[in-house]
Motif scaffolding. Structure first.
Motif, PDB file in Angstrom:
ATOM      1  N   UNK A   1       4.580  -0.511  11.200  1.00 33.40           N
ATOM      2  CA  UNK A   1       3.563  -1.290  10.498  1.00 33.40           C
ATOM      3  C   UNK A   1       4.226  -2.471   9.775  1.00 33.40           C
ATOM      4  N   UNK A   2       3.644  -3.682   9.912  1.00 25.13           N
ATOM      5  CA  UNK A   2       4.166  -4.895   9.267  1.00 25.13           C
ATOM      6  C   UNK A   2       3.100  -5.432   8.324  1.00 25.13           C
TER       7      UNK A   2
ATOM      8  N   UNK B   1       0.818  -1.220   0.000  1.00 27.62           N
ATOM      9  CA  UNK B   1       0.000   0.000   0.000  1.00 27.62           C
ATOM     10  C   UNK B   1       0.848   1.265   0.000  1.00 27.62           C
ATOM     11  N   UNK B   2       2.169   1.103   0.307  1.00 25.41           N
ATOM     12  CA  UNK B   2       3.047   2.256   0.525  1.00 25.41           C
ATOM     13  C   UNK B   2       2.560   3.173   1.634  1.00 25.41           C
ATOM     14  N   UNK B   3       1.682   2.668   2.498  1.00 25.88           N
ATOM     15  CA  UNK B   3       1.293   3.476   3.655  1.00 25.88           C
ATOM     16  C   UNK B   3       2.276   3.192   4.802  1.00 25.88           C
ATOM     17  N   UNK B   4       3.514   3.650   4.609  1.00 26.53           N
ATOM     18  CA  UNK B   4       4.491   3.508   5.696  1.00 26.53           C
ATOM     19  C   UNK B   4       3.908   4.188   6.922  1.00 26.53           C
ATOM     20  N   UNK B   5       4.001   3.526   8.063  1.00 21.70           N
ATOM     21  CA  UNK B   5       3.398   4.139   9.249  1.00 21.70           C
ATOM     22  C   UNK B   5       4.070   3.647  10.515  1.00 21.70           C
ATOM     23  N   UNK B   6       3.988   4.503  11.520  1.00 20.62           N
ATOM     24  CA  UNK B   6       4.570   4.192  12.819  1.00 20.62           C
ATOM     25  C   UNK B   6       3.768   4.852  13.920  1.00 20.62           C
ATOM     26  N   UNK B   7       3.884   4.307  15.102  1.00 15.23           N
ATOM     27  CA  UNK B   7       3.100   4.813  16.232  1.00 15.23           C
ATOM     28  C   UNK B   7       3.962   4.741  17.487  1.00 15.23           C
TER      29      UNK B   7
ATOM     30  N   UNK C   1      -4.694  -9.561   5.091  1.00 13.83           N
ATOM     31  CA  UNK C   1      -5.342  -9.690   6.405  1.00 13.83           C
ATOM     32  C   UNK C   1      -4.386  -9.965   7.558  1.00 13.83           C
ATOM     33  N   UNK C   2      -3.331 -10.785   7.370  1.00 15.14           N
ATOM     34  CA  UNK C   2      -2.420 -10.993   8.509  1.00 15.14           C
ATOM     35  C   UNK C   2      -1.504  -9.804   8.822  1.00 15.14           C
ATOM     36  N   UNK C   3      -1.662  -8.672   8.142  1.00 16.96           N
ATOM     37  CA  UNK C   3      -0.836  -7.495   8.432  1.00 16.96           C
ATOM     38  C   UNK C   3      -1.010  -7.075   9.889  1.00 16.96           C
ATOM     39  N   UNK C   4       0.060  -6.532  10.466  1.00 22.62           N
ATOM     40  CA  UNK C   4       0.033  -6.134  11.874  1.00 22.62           C
ATOM     41  C   UNK C   4       0.167  -4.606  11.957  1.00 22.62           C
ATOM     42  N   UNK C   5      -0.892  -3.932  12.441  1.00 21.03           N
ATOM     43  CA  UNK C   5      -0.878  -2.457  12.462  1.00 21.03           C
ATOM     44  C   UNK C   5       0.140  -1.904  13.466  1.00 21.03           C
TER      45      UNK C   5
ATOM     46  N   UNK D   1      -4.394   3.194   2.040  1.00 15.78           N
ATOM     47  CA  UNK D   1      -5.186   2.841   3.220  1.00 15.78           C
ATOM     48  C   UNK D   1      -4.835   3.816   4.335  1.00 15.78           C
ATOM     49  N   UNK D   2      -5.569   3.734   5.458  1.00 10.61           N
ATOM     50  CA  UNK D   2      -5.220   4.539   6.635  1.00 10.61           C
ATOM     51  C   UNK D   2      -5.434   3.707   7.898  1.00 10.61           C
ATOM     52  N   UNK D   3      -4.569   3.940   8.894  1.00 16.14           N
ATOM     53  CA  UNK D   3      -4.708   3.267  10.191  1.00 16.14           C
ATOM     54  C   UNK D   3      -5.499   4.093  11.193  1.00 16.14           C
ATOM     55  N   UNK D   4      -5.895   5.313  10.802  1.00 18.54           N
ATOM     56  CA  UNK D   4      -6.444   6.230  11.810  1.00 18.54           C
ATOM     57  C   UNK D   4      -7.713   5.684  12.471  1.00 18.54           C
ATOM     58  N   UNK D   5      -8.683   5.259  11.659  1.00 22.68           N
ATOM     59  CA  UNK D   5      -9.964   4.833  12.238  1.00 22.68           C
ATOM     60  C   UNK D   5      -9.801   3.603  13.128  1.00 22.68           C
ATOM     61  N   UNK D   6      -8.983   2.622  12.675  1.00 22.29           N
ATOM     62  CA  UNK D   6      -8.787   1.412  13.492  1.00 22.29           C
ATOM     63  C   UNK D   6      -8.013   1.730  14.774  1.00 22.29           C
ATOM     64  N   UNK D   7      -7.030   2.632  14.657  1.00 20.86           N
ATOM     65  CA  UNK D   7      -6.277   3.024  15.859  1.00 20.86           C
ATOM     66  C   UNK D   7      -7.227   3.662  16.868  1.00 20.86           C
ATOM     67  N   UNK D   8      -8.076   4.578  16.376  1.00 20.47           N
ATOM     68  CA  UNK D   8      -9.023   5.256  17.272  1.00 20.47           C
ATOM     69  C   UNK D   8      -9.973   4.259  17.930  1.00 20.47           C
TER      70      UNK D   8
END
Ligand SMILES: [Zn+2]
Length: 296
Positions: free
Chosen positions: A228-229, A208-214, A235-239, A271-278
């Motif tokens: 992000x992995x 997705x090229x949605x490199x992300x970190x928290x 589906x087995x991706x790990x946020x 994609x975005x992790x924002x909604x799932x993170x919230x």
């Protein structure tokens, strides 16, 4: 004495209790065994490496947070450096089941965030589920990774996952845990965001090229980061939130200690992790503030 491990000592041969306590009952134990600690346990126990890893599994499973299944899974991976990393499953009351972390994902992401660039083998107290076999097929060491279960001969991941689908099927050459720095920068001084961007730069998101970190700040001021992995089967991706929570869990901290969170991701990601993170944070504690930055 660490109360987390107390019930395990009753199950060990009497001669093993003192050497195990000397490693596990110190405040400095964070779910990681150095090569010299592992060697000292091996000497004291007269167990070979595989027997010792199996004996250690209850200590890893003692970190399990499984309020839904009450099924405590522990995993131990050996990193390329020779250190051993514990992992345990993590479930969230009030979030959807896709937010769950399996013990194998936990141990692997634990080793990854500690700077390991590959894992040589994994020891688990139950047979790995299909989701985890697929997750592990994304690793830099997927072709050589060995899987050890109690009372089984060691077998390769490829024997557990014949005719597998993997990154190469989608034309991806990079792998999870391969050292990488995406080189993104964000001009803000905030320490929490700065660490989230450092985690973003380590992430594996070739689909997705949605490199992300928290990054999480806890009450003591200590920071825990997650990258992000992503996985070829999606589906087995790990946020990144899950990876950061694993670091806290394996350091022995309670999620009630979370003070603040920063999420960094790409503005142009598909994609975005924002909604799932919230929504997952909402399930942990709705009062935890979340800072968010999108990088272009
Ligand atoms: Zn699994």
């Amino acid at each position: 004495m660490n109360p987390r491990f107390q019930h395990i000592y009753n199950t060990l041969p009497a001669g093993l209790v003192a050497p195990f306590k000397s490693v596990f009952d110190g405040n400095s134990f964070k779910g990681i065994l150095t090569p010299s600690q592992f060697e000292s346990l091996k000497q004291a126990s007269s167990l070979d490496e595989q027997q010792l890893k199996v004996t250690l599994l209850p200590f890893a499973a003692a970190y399990s947070i499984a309020p839904i299944s009450n099924f405590n899974v522990g995993a131990i991976v050996k990193g390329d450096s020779g250190s051993f990393y514990f992992g345990a499953n993590l479930e969230f009351i009030g979030a959807q089941l896709g937010q769950t972390v399996h013990a194998e994902q936990s141990a692997i992401s634990h080793a990854w965030m500690q700077g390991e660039t590959g894992v040589q083998d994994i020891t688990i107290n139950f047979s790995p589920c299909g989701h985890c076999r697929q997750f592990m097929n994304e690793l830099s060491t997927a072709r050589t990774l060995q899987v050890q279960l109690p009372e089984r001969d060691e077998m390769s991941l490829q024997a557990y996952l014949p005719e597998s689908f993997g990154p190469q099927d989608l034309g991806i050459e990079t792998a999870l845990m391969t050292p990488i720095n995406h080189g993104y920068q964000f001009s803000q001084e905030d320490e929490l965001i700065r660490h989230a961007v450092i985690a973003l730069n380590k992430s594996h998101a070739p689909y997705t090229n949605n490199h992300s970190g928290l990054t999480i700040r806890v009450a003591s001021g200590e920071l825990f980061s997650g990258s992000y992995a992503e996985n070829a089967a999606f589906n087995p991706s790990l946020p990144p939130l899950q990876v950061a929570l694993v670091q806290m869990q394996m350091a022995g901290l309670e999620f009630t200690e979370i003070q603040e969170i920063a999420l960094a991701e790409m503005e142009q990601g598909s994609i975005s992790h924002l909604a799932d993170t919230q929504s997952t944070i909402e399930a942990i504690n709705p009062d935890i503030p979340i800072q968010y930055v999108a990088i272009d």
